[in-house]
Design a protein around this motif. Structure first.
Motif, PDB file in Angstrom:
ATOM      1  N   LYS A   1      13.685  -5.726  -1.975  1.00  0.00           N
ATOM      2  CA  LYS A   1      12.943  -6.894  -1.459  1.00  0.00           C
ATOM      3  C   LYS A   1      13.951  -8.058  -0.807  1.00  0.00           C
ATOM      4  O   LYS A   1      13.396  -8.659   0.203  1.00  0.00           O
ATOM      5  CB  LYS A   1      12.300  -7.434  -2.740  1.00  0.00           C
ATOM      6  CG  LYS A   1      11.008  -6.435  -2.899  1.00  0.00           C
ATOM      7  CD  LYS A   1      10.488  -7.116  -4.019  1.00  0.00           C
ATOM      8  CE  LYS A   1       9.031  -6.362  -4.539  1.00  0.00           C
ATOM      9  NZ  LYS A   1       8.427  -6.679  -5.829  1.00  0.00           N
TER      10      LYS A   1
ATOM     11  N   CYS B   1       7.206   1.964  -3.184  1.00  0.00           N
ATOM     12  CA  CYS B   1       6.390   1.067  -3.833  1.00  0.00           C
ATOM     13  C   CYS B   1       4.916   1.623  -3.558  1.00  0.00           C
ATOM     14  O   CYS B   1       4.577   2.078  -2.779  1.00  0.00           O
ATOM     15  CB  CYS B   1       6.676  -0.251  -3.486  1.00  0.00           C
ATOM     16  SG  CYS B   1       7.999  -1.135  -3.545  1.00  0.00           S
ATOM     17  N   ASP B   2       4.109   1.092  -4.483  1.00  0.00           N
ATOM     18  CA  ASP B   2       2.529   1.298  -4.215  1.00  0.00           C
ATOM     19  C   ASP B   2       2.098   0.092  -3.032  1.00  0.00           C
ATOM     20  O   ASP B   2       3.028  -0.753  -2.696  1.00  0.00           O
ATOM     21  CB  ASP B   2       1.744   0.966  -5.486  1.00  0.00           C
ATOM     22  CG  ASP B   2       2.099   2.026  -6.687  1.00  0.00           C
ATOM     23  OD1 ASP B   2       2.362   3.184  -5.891  1.00  0.00           O
ATOM     24  OD2 ASP B   2       2.300   1.917  -7.768  1.00  0.00           O
ATOM     25  N   LYS B   3       0.692   0.181  -3.033  1.00  0.00           N
ATOM     26  CA  LYS B   3       0.293  -0.836  -1.990  1.00  0.00           C
ATOM     27  C   LYS B   3       0.463  -2.395  -2.206  1.00  0.00           C
ATOM     28  O   LYS B   3       0.584  -2.970  -1.146  1.00  0.00           O
ATOM     29  CB  LYS B   3      -1.338  -0.738  -1.966  1.00  0.00           C
ATOM     30  CG  LYS B   3      -1.658   0.556  -1.598  1.00  0.00           C
ATOM     31  CD  LYS B   3      -1.187   1.437  -0.254  1.00  0.00           C
ATOM     32  CE  LYS B   3      -1.457   2.849   0.126  1.00  0.00           C
ATOM     33  NZ  LYS B   3      -0.967   3.714  -0.586  1.00  0.00           N
ATOM     34  N   GLU B   4       1.072  -2.900  -3.250  1.00  0.00           N
ATOM     35  CA  GLU B   4       1.338  -4.012  -3.554  1.00  0.00           C
ATOM     36  C   GLU B   4       2.301  -4.665  -2.714  1.00  0.00           C
ATOM     37  O   GLU B   4       2.310  -5.801  -2.472  1.00  0.00           O
ATOM     38  CB  GLU B   4       1.455  -4.294  -4.969  1.00  0.00           C
ATOM     39  CG  GLU B   4       2.994  -4.139  -5.495  1.00  0.00           C
ATOM     40  CD  GLU B   4       3.134  -2.720  -5.676  1.00  0.00           C
ATOM     41  OE1 GLU B   4       2.393  -2.140  -5.859  1.00  0.00           O
ATOM     42  OE2 GLU B   4       4.481  -2.395  -6.094  1.00  0.00           O
ATOM     43  N   ILE B   5       3.035  -3.831  -2.079  1.00  0.00           N
ATOM     44  CA  ILE B   5       4.419  -4.201  -1.406  1.00  0.00           C
ATOM     45  C   ILE B   5       3.870  -4.601   0.153  1.00  0.00           C
ATOM     46  O   ILE B   5       4.392  -5.324   0.670  1.00  0.00           O
ATOM     47  CB  ILE B   5       5.454  -2.966  -0.955  1.00  0.00           C
ATOM     48  CG1 ILE B   5       6.690  -3.469  -0.764  1.00  0.00           C
ATOM     49  CG2 ILE B   5       5.068  -2.023  -0.269  1.00  0.00           C
ATOM     50  CD1 ILE B   5       7.425  -4.672  -1.757  1.00  0.00           C
ATOM     51  N   LEU B   6       2.682  -4.197   0.443  1.00  0.00           N
ATOM     52  CA  LEU B   6       2.145  -4.537   1.889  1.00  0.00           C
ATOM     53  C   LEU B   6       2.087  -5.795   2.235  1.00  0.00           C
ATOM     54  O   LEU B   6       2.551  -6.172   3.242  1.00  0.00           O
ATOM     55  CB  LEU B   6       0.523  -3.908   1.852  1.00  0.00           C
ATOM     56  CG  LEU B   6       0.032  -3.388   3.167  1.00  0.00           C
ATOM     57  CD1 LEU B   6      -0.273  -1.909   2.945  1.00  0.00           C
ATOM     58  CD2 LEU B   6      -1.273  -4.089   3.518  1.00  0.00           C
ATOM     59  N   SER B   7       1.806  -6.755   1.191  1.00  0.00           N
ATOM     60  CA  SER B   7       1.978  -8.413   1.851  1.00  0.00           C
ATOM     61  C   SER B   7       2.959  -8.779   1.829  1.00  0.00           C
ATOM     62  O   SER B   7       3.579  -9.438   2.971  1.00  0.00           O
ATOM     63  CB  SER B   7       0.945  -8.947   0.837  1.00  0.00           C
ATOM     64  OG  SER B   7       1.666  -8.974  -0.525  1.00  0.00           O
ATOM     65  N   GLU B   8       4.166  -8.171   1.237  1.00  0.00           N
ATOM     66  CA  GLU B   8       5.434  -8.715   1.331  1.00  0.00           C
ATOM     67  C   GLU B   8       6.200  -8.146   2.748  1.00  0.00           C
ATOM     68  O   GLU B   8       6.923  -8.989   3.530  1.00  0.00           O
ATOM     69  CB  GLU B   8       6.464  -7.938   0.223  1.00  0.00           C
ATOM     70  CG  GLU B   8       6.130  -8.909  -1.080  1.00  0.00           C
ATOM     71  CD  GLU B   8       7.546  -8.888  -1.981  1.00  0.00           C
ATOM     72  OE1 GLU B   8       8.536  -9.208  -1.586  1.00  0.00           O
ATOM     73  OE2 GLU B   8       7.101  -8.477  -3.315  1.00  0.00           O
TER      74      GLU B   8
ATOM     75  N   SER C   1       8.082   1.125   1.341  1.00  0.00           N
ATOM     76  CA  SER C   1       6.921   1.792   1.660  1.00  0.00           C
ATOM     77  C   SER C   1       7.022   3.063   0.981  1.00  0.00           C
ATOM     78  O   SER C   1       6.268   3.851   0.542  1.00  0.00           O
ATOM     79  CB  SER C   1       6.867   1.938   3.209  1.00  0.00           C
ATOM     80  OG  SER C   1       7.527   2.832   3.808  1.00  0.00           O
TER      81      SER C   1
ATOM     82  N   LYS D   1      -1.486   1.576   5.355  1.00  0.00           N
ATOM     83  CA  LYS D   1      -2.787   1.365   5.465  1.00  0.00           C
ATOM     84  C   LYS D   1      -3.536   2.472   5.608  1.00  0.00           C
ATOM     85  O   LYS D   1      -4.744   2.598   5.097  1.00  0.00           O
ATOM     86  CB  LYS D   1      -3.094   0.260   6.687  1.00  0.00           C
ATOM     87  CG  LYS D   1      -2.424  -1.053   6.456  1.00  0.00           C
ATOM     88  CD  LYS D   1      -2.764  -2.023   7.385  1.00  0.00           C
ATOM     89  CE  LYS D   1      -2.263  -3.534   7.407  1.00  0.00           C
ATOM     90  NZ  LYS D   1      -2.118  -4.371   8.449  1.00  0.00           N
TER      91      LYS D   1
ATOM     92  N   LYS E   1      -3.846   3.981   2.331  1.00  0.00           N
ATOM     93  CA  LYS E   1      -4.837   3.217   1.720  1.00  0.00           C
ATOM     94  C   LYS E   1      -6.315   3.841   2.033  1.00  0.00           C
ATOM     95  O   LYS E   1      -7.171   3.859   1.300  1.00  0.00           O
ATOM     96  CB  LYS E   1      -4.742   1.676   2.081  1.00  0.00           C
ATOM     97  CG  LYS E   1      -5.519   0.739   1.018  1.00  0.00           C
ATOM     98  CD  LYS E   1      -5.198  -0.579   1.522  1.00  0.00           C
ATOM     99  CE  LYS E   1      -5.980  -1.522   0.580  1.00  0.00           C
ATOM    100  NZ  LYS E   1      -5.593  -2.871   0.855  1.00  0.00           N
TER     101      LYS E   1
END
Ligand code: SF4
Ligand code: SF4
Length: 380
Positions: free
Chosen positions: A317, A339-346, A336, A371, A374
């Protein structure tokens, strides 16, 4: 009477810690003209190789008066037990253990040159290690240092292939030594063990597939190749490790090539967090530092993904804000995977600030992938 004999040179070389010495004619490389053309046509040469074939086969371009080449070899098969490694480690090739071999060999060759010059008047020499266009392995072969293995390396009966090669071009004639025939026989262990099938046929290596080259290559690495890198962060020893001639090769006591700050199995987190100063301290004295910090960190990032190492997530990160666009792109790619989808916003935030085209492209690719995944997950 001759001012210095081959035997005297060999004896002195032994006294200063050179393991093998041989003599070759400067013309010995002329026969490789077609071989190099063919290699180029087949696309097996890599970007760090000299493109001008004449420079590769003509020692007289470096020393116009050259009459002989003295080839030397130094074993790096040191007695060393790998005792410590953390759970998240990257592998450093043996050739990069200890002090940069270029320095070690150059010092020995300069001493050898001085010895010859002290005996003979008007002698001119040029000492070369690796960073020159000449075909080093072919010189070593013609000088009788060893024979060609199917992995394309020079193998000596006593020391195996864990040997560094150097050459002294000299304007004095010495009778060339005799080349040795290959002793591989029916063995094909290196061909089978190569993770990328880079040994396309016995003795022929496609550099573009060889991890020794790929780990030092600049920029982005093709994903199918990065998967094959495993934990390797510099070089690849696989085809040497499996070779029976290395299993029975003589071990040497040579403090220069015993690992110091850079460990053979070095902690990946430490590498990901490394400052410029720390890179200079850990990697600087070794031969693995020549491509710079970003390339080593890129390889460590790939190793994190290949080993699914979750403890790398926090340092990755931080690397999203690295000064190197290559590392910003690679850290997004690695996150990517880990991590799970929570990394998307970073990654989206990093993309908003990104100015470099390659890093942007890598981030967009991973966002699309995340995405896409997702949507798939929501559908289930
Ligand atoms: S160094 Fe590694 S990748 Fe290259 S030929 Fe040997 S085993 Fe294959
Ligand atoms: S592993 Fe076998 S085939 Fe490959 S270089 Fe060694 S002896 Fe030759």
């Amino acid at each position: 009477m001759d001012c210095v004999t081959k035997e005297e040179i060999k004896k002195f070389a032994q006294q200063i810690g050179v393991d093998l010495v041989g003599f070759a004619s400067p013309d010995c490389l002329k026969e490789y003209d077609n071989f190099l053309k063919e290699r180029e046509n087949l696309g097996y040469s890599c970007s760090i190789e000299e493109r001008d074939i004449q420079k590769r086969i003509s020692p007289e371009f470096i020393l116009p008066e050259v009459k002989s080449i003295i080839a030397i070899a130094l074993s790096y098969n040191v007695e060393y037990e790998i005792k410590y490694y953390s759970r998240s480690f990257g592998i450093v090739s043996r050739s990069s253990w200890g002090i940069d071999y270029h320095k070690v060999l150059k010092e020995k060759m300069e001493k050898l040159s001085e010895f010859i010059k002290s005996k003979c008047e008007g002698v001119k020499t040029v000492c070369l290690v690796d960073n020159n266009p000449l075909l080093e392995r072919e010189i070593a072969y013609h000088a009788g240092i060893g024979w060609f293995g199917k992995n394309g390396l020079i193998i000596n009966d006593e020391y195996g292939s864990y040997i560094f090669l150097g050459e002294i071009l000299i304007n004095k004639y010495f009778e060339p030594d005799a080349p040795q025939k290959t002793k591989c026989g029916d063995c094909d262990l290196c061909i089978k063990a190569c993770p990328t099938n880079a040994i396309v046929e016995p003795y022929i290596i496609n550099a573009h597939k060889c991890l020794s080259y790929i780990t030092v290559k600049k920029g982005k690495i093709e994903e199918k190749m990065s998967k094959k890198m495993g934990r390797r962060i510099y070089g690849c020893d696989t085809c040497q490790h499996v070779c029976p001639f290395n299993k029975r090769a003589k071990k040497v006591v040579r403090s220069e090539f015993v690992p110091d700050k850079l460990l053979p199995r070095h902690d990946l987190i430490e590498i990901l967090n490394m400052s410029k100063k720390e890179f200079a301290e850990i990697f600087g004295p070794t031969s693995s530092s020549w491509r710079g910090k970003s390339i080593i960190i890129r390889n460590a990032i790939i190793a994190c993904v290949n080993t699914k190492e979750k403890s790398c997530i926090e340092p990755l990160k931080n690397l999203l804000k690295s000064q190197s666009p290559l590392l910003r792109g690679y850290s997004a790619w690695a996150l990517s995977h880990l991590c799970d989808k929570e990394i998307l916003s970073e990654i989206e935030n990093a993309l908003l600030k990104e100015k470099d085209e390659m890093a942007k492209k890598m981030m967009i690719e991973v966002l699309n992938k995340l995405k896409g995944d997702k949507i798939e997950n929501n559908e289930r």
